[in-house]
Scaffold this active site. Structure first.
Site, PDB file in Angstrom:
ATOM      1  N   LYS A  30     -36.681  15.368  86.092  1.00  0.00           N
ATOM      2  CA  LYS A  30     -36.010  15.279  84.664  1.00  0.00           C
ATOM      3  C   LYS A  30     -35.896  13.862  84.230  1.00  0.00           C
ATOM      4  CE  LYS A  30     -32.878  15.915  81.550  1.00  0.00           C
ATOM      5  NZ  LYS A  30     -32.486  16.964  80.564  1.00  0.00           N
TER       6      LYS A  30
ATOM      7  N   LYS B 107     -27.756   6.904  79.211  1.00  0.00           N
ATOM      8  CA  LYS B 107     -27.558   7.211  80.778  1.00  0.00           C
ATOM      9  C   LYS B 107     -28.699   7.544  81.509  1.00  0.00           C
ATOM     10  CE  LYS B 107     -26.458  11.264  81.917  1.00  0.00           C
ATOM     11  NZ  LYS B 107     -27.129  12.351  82.332  1.00  0.00           N
TER      12      LYS B 107
ATOM     13  N   SER C  85     -27.993  16.626  84.853  1.00  0.00           N
ATOM     14  CA  SER C  85     -28.832  15.271  84.938  1.00  0.00           C
ATOM     15  C   SER C  85     -28.252  13.959  85.538  1.00  0.00           C
ATOM     16  CB  SER C  85     -29.539  15.006  83.677  1.00  0.00           C
ATOM     17  OG  SER C  85     -30.345  16.091  83.121  1.00  0.00           O
TER      18      SER C  85
END
Length: 297
Positions: free
Chosen positions: A175, A243, A100
């Site tokens: 995502k 993140k 990701s």
């Protein structure tokens, strides 16, 4: 593909990468893996895979290279440079990045790979460690239809919901939206848990009935026991969700989308990390709500 079962190189054998690579081995694929931890290489070998001594060695003969590492800097580190994937994989190989990362990193990687005759798909996943183990991940893919069609049997061995979302970077954009929804959902559940407990309600009963109605969710189903038992062993670490919240808030700013609630939850994730809880599961957002409500945790 030259054979029904292409040779696969797998780079990155962490919480997600290890069970995913093992599911490919179970499905009949030859998997050669590389990662930085020797015990993870030993685990791959024990499962029937082949441990490589370097990225170059892992990818040299591979028809398909799959990467599953924490973030954009790691994807760049393993992909570029003389020891990286692009310099050492054969022309015509298919590189599937399941990490990701930022959509732009995926777009840049696809462009650089094209110069080497290597095709790329960005294919991040949702479902966490349990989804990886059970091979029921959602896989959101960006790239060319023909490459997606070639990769589909591999994806079928890893997940249940597999969708081509658009050109390079699209998988990462979807995502990012996924991570926004999951974080906000966990935060709402955490607030409900603290409210219910402070009110003296039987939490197990309350969460059961809530999960049977409109408030029910995959998040609540997967994380209910974490909340009940205060078990925050990581399936997906706060550090990684931090993140991802950076990715979604940055990408949203770039396209002019306002994320008011997402921005607040991003700050709550950041504060949890600052308090030393970055290595815990993202269900540990409950700890932040408890602290705000006066508990010593």
């Amino acid at each position: 593909m030259s054979t029904p079962f292409p040779k696969i190189a797998w780079i990155g054998l962490g919480i997600m990468g290890s069970p995913m690579s093992e599911n490919l081995i179970k499905a009949g694929y030859q998997v050669t893996g590389f990662t930085l931890e020797q015990d993870k290489l030993d685990r791959l070998a024990a499962a029937g895979g082949t441990a490589a001594g370097s990225i170059a060695e892992a990818v040299r003969d591979a028809d398909v290279v799959i990467t599953m590492v924490p973030a954009s800097p790691q994807v760049e580190a393993i992909s570029y440079g003389p020891d990286g994937i692009l310099e050492n994989a054969k022309s015509g190989a298919l590189l599937i990045d399941m990490s990701s990362i930022t959509p732009q990193t995926s777009v840049d990687l696809a462009g650089a790979a094209q110069d080497k005759g290597i095709r790329v798909l960005d294919a991040p996943v949702s479902g966490g460690e349990a989804g990886a183990v059970e091979a029921v991940l959602s896989i959101m893919v960006g790239g060319e239809q023909a490459d997606f069609d070639q990769a589909k049997p591999i994806f079928d061995a890893l997940g249940k919901t597999i969708v081509l979302c658009g050109p390079h970077g699209s998988g990462q954009t979807v995502k990012a939206a996924n991570q926004l929804i999951v974080a906000v959902n966990i935060q709402a559940c955490a607030e409900a848990v603290v409210f219910l407990e402070k009110s003296g309600v039987d939490l197990t009963a309350a969460l059961d009935v809530l999960n049977g109605g409109l408030a029910g969710s995959t998040v609540l189903t997967r994380k209910k026991d974490n909340f009940l038992n205060r078990d925050f062993k990581p399936g997906f670490r706060i550090d990684l969700h931090h993140k991802d919240m950076g990715i979604v808030t940055d990408a949203a700013r770039n396209v002019g989308a306002a994320l008011p609630v997402g921005a607040v939850v991003a700050q709550l994730v950041a504060s949890l990390r600052a308090q030393g809880d970055g290595g815990l599961d993202h269900s540990a957002l409950l700890r932040a709500v408890e602290r705000l409500s006066g508990a010593q945790v």
